[in-house]
Design a protein around this motif. Structure first.
Motif, PDB file in Angstrom:
ATOM      1  N   ARG A  40      40.618  -2.106 -37.324  1.00  0.00           N
ATOM      2  CA  ARG A  40      41.760  -1.463 -37.948  1.00  0.00           C
ATOM      3  C   ARG A  40      41.852  -0.013 -37.496  1.00  0.00           C
ATOM      4  O   ARG A  40      40.855   0.699 -37.397  1.00  0.00           O
ATOM      5  N   ASP A  44      46.325   1.515 -40.189  1.00  0.00           N
ATOM      6  CA  ASP A  44      46.122   0.232 -40.865  1.00  0.00           C
ATOM      7  C   ASP A  44      45.342   0.403 -42.171  1.00  0.00           C
ATOM      8  O   ASP A  44      45.662  -0.221 -43.196  1.00  0.00           O
ATOM      9  N   TRP A  45      44.317   1.245 -42.153  1.00  0.00           N
ATOM     10  CA  TRP A  45      43.529   1.477 -43.369  1.00  0.00           C
ATOM     11  C   TRP A  45      44.402   2.103 -44.465  1.00  0.00           C
ATOM     12  O   TRP A  45      44.310   1.733 -45.640  1.00  0.00           O
ATOM     13  N   ASP A  48      46.900  -0.617 -45.740  1.00  0.00           N
ATOM     14  CA  ASP A  48      46.221  -1.645 -46.532  1.00  0.00           C
ATOM     15  C   ASP A  48      45.786  -1.109 -47.890  1.00  0.00           C
ATOM     16  O   ASP A  48      45.852  -1.810 -48.911  1.00  0.00           O
TER      17      ASP A  48
END
Length: 422
Positions: A40, A44-45, A48
């Protein structure tokens, strides 16, 4: 719809791979589940984590509303545990979006705290899958939402209003995801166009380099073949008559030296011209025209050739365009060089006809077949056999046509027609 995205090691199969980093990607498979495990990114982190928090907030809100019916404590605890597992499953939503969306939607029939995870997964499917799949998942969520209100009826809203509210929420989330998907596809399409434009630009540069190499080779052949053939003629005469008078030897050596010097000078001029930007209207370019035709004929005559020139050009001294005049000069130069190589000792007739508006015709004719010629004139000058081919390309680029071959009279004839505007 197939779009393109940058990749690490593959290139588009429809374009030459001149630029690295172009990968053909189907947006429906552009997820870690089908590309393999990837790490990731920071973005992305962040995304999410936000999705996880939003799912928890929505789930707790739905949980509080559902628990107003005061179900048993075991049911409440089980609801929270299953809802927490549904929220945790969001960390794998890119790998199995459809599977997780269907499972969590079914759980939402009896688990109120899983509603947030269902919303996030429904949005993920709309972003990463085709519209048909997104609509199918949305329909499953509508059905499970209605069943949920059957298990946990709303004490305030009537059932018909809950149907409208559920359908509106599902439609809004699905359409939002489709909008995000369309925007991503647009960005990928624009990126692909940029990569394609870069590839086409690289192709144009490569083609320009190839054409420049061809132009250099053509100019080298035209200039050096003429000069070196003259050197070979004079050197052959010295080789055949080593006991010639000193004065003749000195004169021949002087001609050889002058020809060699002129060959080097021509080579320098050609290199200088080809390094400069191409412009046919540049008056400073040292390119030969019909005005340099008499010195060319004199050089051939000094080498022992019998050259007759018939100038029937009309127009009261009008000059053809520089491109046409230069091409006509090259036609005569190449033809005289070929006669020295392959038909020494024969007479050559050069005819120039035409005028403004009617075109310029250049004809070089010599007798075929030929005998051994005069002593000392029989030469074995090597050739590539591509001089006339390159000459034909030059004439075609100037807008004319070239014919060559043996006539019925037994003469070898080179005839070129070039446009000469009025």
């Amino acid at each position: 719809m197939t779009t393109h995205a940058p990749g690490p090691a593959a290139s588009s199969p429809e374009l030459p791979s001149l630029l690295p980093g172009v990968l053909r990607v189907d947006p429906d498979t552009a997820d870690p589940a089908r590309r393999g495990r990837v790490r990731r990114s920071v973005r992305d982190w962040i995304v999410d984590t936000l999705c996880f928090v939003i799912a928890i907030l929505i789930g707790l809100t739905t949980y509080d509303s559902a628990m107003q019916n005061d179900p048993p404590e075991l049911v409440q605890l089980l609801d929270l545990c299953v809802g927490a597992l549904a929220c945790l499953s969001l960390w794998w939503r890119r790998r199995w979006p459809v599977q997780l969306a269907v499972v969590v939607a079914l759980l939402c029939i009896g688990v109120s705290s899983a509603a947030g995870a269902a919303v996030i997964l429904m949005f993920t499917v709309a972003v990463h899958r085709r519209w048909a799949v997104a609509v199918a998942v949305a329909a499953v969520n509508v059905v499970t939402g209605l069943l949920f209100y059957g298990v946990y009826p709303d004490p305030v809203l009537a059932f018909r209003w809950t149907i409208l509210l559920t359908g509106s929420l599902v439609a809004a989330v699905t359409l939002w995801g489709m909008l995000v998907r369309s925007r991503r596809q647009l960005v990928l399409s624009l990126r692909e166009r940029a990569y394609q434009a870069e590839n086409e630009a690289a192709l144009r540069v490569e083609r320009a380099r190839h054409l420049e190499r061809e132009r250099i080779a053509r100019e080298m052949h035209d200039v050096l073949a003429h000069r070196i053939s003259l050197l070979s003629v004079h050197a052959g005469a010295l080789e055949y008559r080593p006991d010639a008078p000193r004065e003749d030897v000195v004169n021949a050596a002087g001609v050889i030296r002058a020809s060699a010097h002129q060959a080097l000078q021509d080579l320098r001029e050609i290199i200088g011209v080809l390094r400069a930007p191409s412009s046919d209207d540049d008056p400073d370019r040292p390119q030969p025209t019909l005005a340099q035709l008499p010195p060319l004929v004199d050089e051939s005559r000094q080498a022992g050739m019998r050259v007759t020139v018939v100038d029937e050009l009309a127009g009261d001294g009008a000059e053809p365009p520089p491109v046409v005049a230069r091409c006509a000069y090259r036609v005569v130069q190449e033809a005289l060089t070929n006669v020295r190589k392959h038909a020494p000792g024969t007479g050559v007739y050069v005819t120039l006809t035409g005028g403004p508006g009617g075109g310029l015709a250049v004809e070089v004719r010599n007798r075929m077949p030929v005998g051994a010629g005069e002593p000392g004139t029989s030469l074995d000058i090597p050739g590539t056999g591509t001089g006339l081919i390159g000459l034909a390309e030059r004439v075609e680029l100037a807008g004319g046509s070239l014919e060559h071959g043996i006539t019925r009279d037994g003469d070898f004839r080179v005839h070129a027609w070039l446009p000469w505007p009025a």
